[in-house]
Every structure is written in C-alpha cells, then in structure tokens.
Design an enzyme around this catalytic site. Structure first.
Site, PDB file in Angstrom:
ATOM      1  NE  ARG A  32      -7.586   2.047  -5.567  1.00 64.01           N
ATOM      2  CZ  ARG A  32      -6.388   2.014  -5.038  1.00 64.01           C
ATOM      3  NH1 ARG A  32      -5.338   2.242  -5.802  1.00 64.01           N
ATOM      4  NH2 ARG A  32      -6.223   1.750  -3.756  1.00 64.01           N
ATOM      5  CB  SER A  79      -7.764  -3.464   2.913  1.00 60.46           C
ATOM      6  OG  SER A  79      -7.630  -2.205   3.524  1.00 60.46           O
ATOM      7  CG  ASP A  95      -2.072   0.952   1.094  1.00 61.92           C
ATOM      8  OD1 ASP A  95      -2.394   1.356  -0.042  1.00 61.92           O
ATOM      9  OD2 ASP A  95      -2.658   1.315   2.135  1.00 61.92           O
ATOM     10  CD  GLU A 106     -13.305  -5.169  -1.369  1.00 66.54           C
ATOM     11  OE1 GLU A 106     -12.132  -5.558  -1.262  1.00 66.54           O
ATOM     12  OE2 GLU A 106     -14.280  -5.955  -1.416  1.00 66.54           O
ATOM     13  CG  ASN A 107      -7.900  -2.074  -5.256  1.00 66.79           C
ATOM     14  OD1 ASN A 107      -6.992  -2.876  -5.079  1.00 66.79           O
ATOM     15  ND2 ASN A 107      -8.127  -1.091  -4.387  1.00 66.79           N
TER      16      ASN A 107
HETATM   17  C1  IPE Z   1      -5.453  -2.720  -0.308  1.00 68.46           C
HETATM   18  O1  IPE Z   1      -5.111  -1.380  -0.441  1.00 68.46           O
HETATM   19  C2  IPE Z   1      -5.433  -3.396  -1.627  1.00 68.46           C
HETATM   20  C3  IPE Z   1      -4.124  -3.584  -2.242  1.00 68.46           C
HETATM   21  C4  IPE Z   1      -2.975  -3.211  -1.756  1.00 68.46           C
HETATM   22  C5  IPE Z   1      -4.154  -4.270  -3.513  1.00 68.46           C
HETATM   23  P1  IPE Z   1      -6.212  -0.238  -0.637  1.00 68.46           P
HETATM   24  O2  IPE Z   1      -5.470   1.042  -0.734  1.00 68.46           O
HETATM   25  O3  IPE Z   1      -7.116  -0.587  -1.756  1.00 68.46           O
HETATM   26  O4  IPE Z   1      -7.043  -0.339   0.708  1.00 68.46           O
HETATM   27  P2  IPE Z   1      -7.879   0.776   1.494  1.00 68.46           P
HETATM   28  O5  IPE Z   1      -8.843   1.357   0.524  1.00 68.46           O
HETATM   29  O6  IPE Z   1      -6.906   1.803   1.984  1.00 68.46           O
HETATM   30  O7  IPE Z   1      -8.520   0.046   2.613  1.00 68.46           O
HETATM   31  C1  IPE Z   2      -1.531   0.172  -3.405  1.00 68.05           C
HETATM   32  O1  IPE Z   2      -1.307   1.548  -3.427  1.00 68.05           O
HETATM   33  C2  IPE Z   2      -1.722  -0.421  -4.779  1.00 68.05           C
HETATM   34  C3  IPE Z   2      -3.092  -0.857  -5.071  1.00 68.05           C
HETATM   35  C4  IPE Z   2      -4.101  -0.814  -4.236  1.00 68.05           C
HETATM   36  C5  IPE Z   2      -3.336  -1.372  -6.395  1.00 68.05           C
HETATM   37  P1  IPE Z   2      -2.508   2.557  -3.498  1.00 68.05           P
HETATM   38  O2  IPE Z   2      -2.872   2.760  -4.932  1.00 68.05           O
HETATM   39  O3  IPE Z   2      -3.613   2.119  -2.626  1.00 68.05           O
HETATM   40  O4  IPE Z   2      -1.842   3.880  -2.940  1.00 68.05           O
HETATM   41  P2  IPE Z   2      -2.440   4.854  -1.839  1.00 68.05           P
HETATM   42  O5  IPE Z   2      -2.825   4.008  -0.664  1.00 68.05           O
HETATM   43  O6  IPE Z   2      -3.613   5.526  -2.448  1.00 68.05           O
HETATM   44  O7  IPE Z   2      -1.321   5.776  -1.524  1.00 68.05           O
HETATM   45 MG    MG Z   3      -4.053   2.368  -0.675  1.00 70.53          MG
END
Ligand code: IPE
Ligand code: IPE
Ligand code: MG
Length: 266
Positions: free
Chosen positions: A89, A214, A38, A85-86
């Site tokens: 985005r 998460s 993350d 959940e991604n």
């Molecule tokens: C968890 O990170 C998912 C991955 C690293 C793939 P997120 O950034 O999506 O999680 P939340 O939204 O902060 O909980």
């Molecule tokens: C983790 O980094 C990668 C994925 C969840 C794919 P993030 O994209 O969640 O980065 P932050 O948490 O918004 O900084």
């Molecule tokens: Mg993140």
C-alpha cells in the site's frame, strides 16, 4: 496490574440494541473464530472520506466483536489487522496503519485485560515498526495470565510466511542432525508455527463480500467453515458475528469422513 485473576473478570458492555447472544448448544459454538476485517477503505471512500477514516471506524467494530465472542463463549479469536502483503500500500497508508495499530493497542489493552482477554501477537517481526512490536509485547505482558479468551492480533502476518519460517527452522534442525526426514510430520511442523498452541480455525469469517482467504491462517484453516458476509468491517458488530456463528452451528463438518444414511421412502 497484570492479568486480573480468573473469575473476577468484568463482563463486556451490552450491545446497544440490548440483544443477547443466541442460545446454542455448547458443542456447536466454534472454539476458534478467525476474522478478515476487510472493507475499511471502501466504507470510507463511499462517504467521501480518505481510506484512513475507515480504519479508524474499524476500531469500535473490533471491540464489539470481541465483546460478542466473549458473550457467546468463543475461546480463541484471530483478527487479521495487517498482512505481509499490505506493505504494497502507499507509504502514507502503511505509516497510518502502523501508528494506528499502536494507538489501538494502547487505548484498548486495559479494557481487554479487564474482560479477561489474553492478547497474543502473531506475525513476522521483519519490517514491522519497533514501536508497534513494543506495544504488542506490552499488551501480551499485561494480559498474559488471562484465561477467558485468547485474542490473536495478526500484525504483519502471512500464512505462507509462517509456514516458510517453520520449514526453515526444520531445515536448520535437520542440517544440525537433530531431525530426520521421517521426523517431519504434520504435528512437528505445526509445533513450529507462530503459536504452537493455536487451535485449528473452526469458523473463518471475511467481511465486505470478498470471497478469498488472502493468506490468512492457511495451515490452521485447512478444515475451517467459511462464512462470507456483505457488511464492510466498520459496519460489523457482534450481531454479525452471532449470525455467522448461527450459520456455522448448522453446518455438517465431516473432515473427509462420511456417514452412509440412505433416505428411506415413505
Ligand atoms: C486482507 O485484506 C488483510 C487484512 C484484512 C489485514 P486485504 O484487503 O489486504 O486483501 P486483498 O488485497 O483484498 O486480497
Ligand atoms: C481492511 O480494509 C484493513 C486492512 C487491510 C488493514 P481495507 O483497507 O482492505 O479496505 P478495502 O478492502 O480497501 O475496502
Ligand atoms: Mg481490503
């Protein structure tokens, strides 16, 4: 050439500092380490860059962590790359992450194979781009016979989705008369998770200072030791992994049991 034969694996490159893995007694090294990678977006935005630049910078971090896991003797490493959940985005970021996953797999599969890493994809096929699934399957095929370490690439993975899918399968079998209520146990549910052979998570690491799971490996992490590190994922390398493992090695895992050992005065 699919899967170099055991014993002929290449050692990963050294860390640029020349540092070696800490010498820990083998039983204190976690067998299964799960990593929530993350902080990519924040890493990039702090540099005035778009979020996608952070994902790009995360590729080297993952490779270095794999190298460090091999060096210290971790047998299973799970990397959370894209959660169920991604999909929330922006379409642009989702599109980037799909294409990027595909490119990383293609770029790194030969190196992972040479190091003796077996790649296994964990996640739901629904919604996931067909080209990403094909790349995951190609990496799985190429590395299937490797035995040095298993790398679970968790793409379109969600812990709740995984449990629901297992429960659905159980319900279908019960409806068909192949399973009774009594036959449903922790073991029978675990057998229906994505990889029935996945060992429980020993050490669960999350980067970027966030302290939540998460939806990552919910079932498998029931007794995992949690370590939260401040580094944003692109700033992570094997030294961060080794620090987390050293912290883990000092933990007292009781699994609900207890030892009666009053401190005696003097
Ligand atoms: C968890 O990170 C998912 C991955 C690293 C793939 P997120 O950034 O999506 O999680 P939340 O939204 O902060 O909980
Ligand atoms: C983790 O980094 C990668 C994925 C969840 C794919 P993030 O994209 O969640 O980065 P932050 O948490 O918004 O900084
Ligand atoms: Mg993140």
């Amino acid at each position: 050439m699919p899967g170099a034969s055991a014993g002929s694996y290449q050692d990963p490159y050294d860390h640029p500092s020349g540092q070696r893995a800490p010498q820990l007694p083998a039983p204190t090294v976690p067998a299964h380490v799960a990593v929530v990678m993350d902080g990519n977006g924040r890493w990039a935005n702090r540099r005035g860059l778009p979020r996608t630049a952070g994902h790009e910078a995360g590729e080297a971090a993952l490779l270095d962590v794999v190298a460090g896991a091999l060096e210290i003797g971790v047998s299973h490493l799970s990397a959370y790359a894209f959660s169920t959940e991604n999909w929330k985005r922006s379409p642009e970021e989702v599109r980037f992450l799909m294409g990027f996953s595909r490119r990383v797999l293609r770029r790194q599969r030969d190196t992972l194979n040479a190091w003796g890493v077996r790649v296994v994809w964990i996640g739901r096929p629904q919604r996931l781009w067909g080209s990403v699934i094909r790349e995951l399957q190609e990496a799985e095929r190429l590395t299937a016979s490797n035995t040095r370490m298993t790398l679970y690439m968790c793409v379109n993975y969600g812990g709740r989705a995984e449990i629901v899918d297992a429960v659905r399968e159980i319900a279908e079998e019960a409806r068909a008369g192949h399973l009774s209520g009594r036959g449903i146990t922790e073991a029978s549910l675990a057998r229906r998770l994505n990889d029935p052979d996945m060992p429980d998570v020993d050490l669960f690491i999350r980067t970027s200072g966030e302290q939540r799971t998460s939806n990552f490996l919910l079932w498998q992490s029931a007794y995992a030791e949690l370590v939260f590190v401040e580094e944003l994922w692109p700033d992570v390398d094997r030294l961060v992994l080794w620090r987390a493992i050293t912290d883990y090695a000092r933990r007292d895992r009781r699994y609900g049991g207890a030892i009666d050992a009053p401190v005696t005065a003097g």
